[in-house]
Design an enzyme around this catalytic site. Structure first.
Site, mmCIF file in Angstrom:
data_model
loop_
_atom_site.group_PDB
_atom_site.id
_atom_site.type_symbol
_atom_site.label_atom_id
_atom_site.label_comp_id
_atom_site.label_asym_id
_atom_site.label_seq_id
_atom_site.Cartn_x
_atom_site.Cartn_y
_atom_site.Cartn_z
ATOM 1 N N ARG A 126 24.610 49.926 10.610
ATOM 2 C CA ARG A 126 24.408 50.708 9.396
ATOM 3 C C ARG A 126 24.251 49.764 8.211
ATOM 4 O O ARG A 126 24.899 48.715 8.163
ATOM 5 C CB ARG A 126 25.625 51.623 9.145
ATOM 6 C CG ARG A 126 25.680 52.827 10.077
ATOM 7 C CD ARG A 126 24.659 53.886 9.674
ATOM 8 N NE ARG A 126 24.747 55.077 10.505
ATOM 9 C CZ ARG A 126 23.809 55.447 11.388
ATOM 10 N NH1 ARG A 126 22.733 54.707 11.576
ATOM 11 N NH2 ARG A 126 23.951 56.562 12.069
ATOM 12 N N HIS A 165 14.447 51.773 9.486
ATOM 13 C CA HIS A 165 15.413 52.608 10.205
ATOM 14 C C HIS A 165 14.719 53.480 11.261
ATOM 15 O O HIS A 165 14.829 54.719 11.249
ATOM 16 C CB HIS A 165 16.210 53.479 9.223
ATOM 17 C CG HIS A 165 17.568 53.857 9.759
ATOM 18 N ND1 HIS A 165 18.698 53.951 8.972
ATOM 19 C CD2 HIS A 165 17.979 54.164 11.009
ATOM 20 C CE1 HIS A 165 19.735 54.300 9.723
ATOM 21 N NE2 HIS A 165 19.316 54.430 10.960
#
Lengths: 303, 303
Positions: free
Chosen positions: B218, B266
């Site tokens: 993350r 992402h």
């Protein structure tokens, strides 16, 4: 019996150590050779110009993965290409990198990155992507196993169809059936008269529209202008090439600047010096024992 | 019992079909809900603002691979994260791509390509490269298996050390031992209070000099300026990032333009709509049968 190495200084040192440990006679350069009659093996990328100097030469050992660049050898001199697990694994690594790069749209994302664009596109599951491997030798088989374990649907094409677990294989006469189902085509063929120029307009046209191309065979197998036409027409979406025509690719060649093409400078395999020397020892020992030479090349077939 | 989907139109159609085939009650949007008391499950990336509207809500199902972005849920409402083989395999594919890209110096070759430079550098065998995976959950384990099968030396670090075939594993208290042997560090941790900001100057300093970084955890786990300092100082050679801080990365961020860094927006995982719907069905059925909920998240632990 002695081996003459015709290679780089870096390799000389490692080969010298391996041969010393094995108790085999070794010349690190032609200048070191005192009695040419002792030389029975020469290991090289390209042999010395005048092989007639070595009347007892029995085999030339190519230190790379391919031997298509080798000149004709004197009658009775065998050609062996280096069989080394390291070479095969290195090419496999590069090909898997290239297949994943096309599978995950890396050329597109690299192009976006030049403009700082954070834009996502739909991702496909590997199991929905068919990868067709042209050339199912030792390296092709290794690539098929790795990609199969990652859930890709793997197809293999070779002159004579081979049965390989989990791979749908095609023989030489069913190129069309193979191509029509290859979403990503992987070139791993040796260079022969049959494969020179094989990647041309006609072949690209038989792939599914929007296919990807990974080329790790030999530069002379592809018509670079046909690749450009296939990209411009949308028949191919992207390509990753480790071999080009010509090599080196000139600095102003269109392929360097085309965002749909990733070029690496023929880095697929480098023979590990230690592994290369071990292969040469195996060739020498097989000759002494009258056993089949490891890596023996059928020069009529070309590999 | 009914499931309310709070997602994109594209997903609505696929989920609607899967639920119809399973004979389960399904609302494609909040507007479709006639009786809020029927809603027992909500599937979403972020839930609707006012959950008090649904008095019989028993579980919220996150449709992505992580749930760190989920707000607190009302007392008694369980949180399930989508467990789908497709998500795990997709992240694995991206991570293997990134590890191979760093292993084979792709950032360097891409940079050379911008100048049309055909220059080769020494290639290493995979078996001489140690890949350290931070986060040995389902995805980390899958990555370890794939890289291990490609001959990489694989190390794994997780809060509680796990025994995994062919992987040298380290527990939470031996981070230093793990880092000092990771030539390529792979970030696959969930975002928790313990992992926020974990990739910082201090951590990078403990890696072998010239290490590579692959980050697919993350964005908030990494101090982007620490990455820049580690690259500029030569402690890190290159990095491939699928998550950044912030996200999206602004167009003028230094990382886009740095030749040592490859950024993808992402894209590691996208939940396949079909798989996501099947997971939601499994959650509904488990609830009905009083069985453990698939993908149940321990919110105190954070994953």
């Amino acid at each position: 019996m002695a081996l003459l190495l015709h290679s780089t200084p870096e390799r000389r040192e490692i080969w010298g150590r391996v041969f010393a440990e094995a108790g085999e006679l070794f010349f690190a350069t032609e200048a070191e050779v005192t009695d040419p009659e002792e030389v029975t093996h020469i290991a090289c990328w390209i042999p010395p110009n005048d092989l007639s100097r070595y009347p007892n030469l029995s085999a030339v050992i190519g230190v790379g993965a391919g031997t298509d660049h080798m000149p004709p050898l004197p009658e009775g001199v065998a050609l062996s290409r280096t069989v080394a697990p390291g070479i095969e694994a290195m090419v496999r690594d590069w090909v898997v990198l290239a297949v994943l790069a096309l599978h995950r749209d890396l050329p597109l994302y690299l192009d976006q990155a030049t403009r700082g664009e954070w834009v996502t596109h739909k991702t496909r599951l590997a199991r929905t992507r068919r990868v067709g491997i042209m050339g199912m030798g030792r390296i092709g088989t290794l690539v098929a196993q790795t990609l199969g374990a990652m859930d890709f649907e793997v197809l293999g094409w070779s002159r004579a169809a081979k049965a390989i677990d989990g791979v749908e294989t095609f023989g030489g006469d069913d190129l069309d059936g193979f191509l029509s189902r290859s979403d990503i085509l992987v070139g791993l063929l040796p260079l022969t008269d049959d494969t020179r120029g094989i990647l041309d307009d006609r072949l690209f046209a038989r792939l599914p529209r929007g296919a990807g191309l990974v080329q790790a065979g030999r530069g002379a197998q592809m018509d670079m202008e046909a690749l450009r036409r296939a990209l411009n027409g949308g028949q191919l979406l992207a390509a990753m090439l480790d071999v080009t025509d010509p090599e080196p690719l000139p600095p102003d060649h269109w392929a360097w600047a085309d965002p749909r093409v990733i070029v690496t400078p023929h880095i697929g395999a480098q023979t590990d010096a230690e592994e290369g020397a071990q292969h040469a020892l195996a060739v020498i020992r097989a000759g002494r024992e009258g056993a089949p030479l490891p890596g023996l090349v059928d020069r009529a077939r070309g590999y």
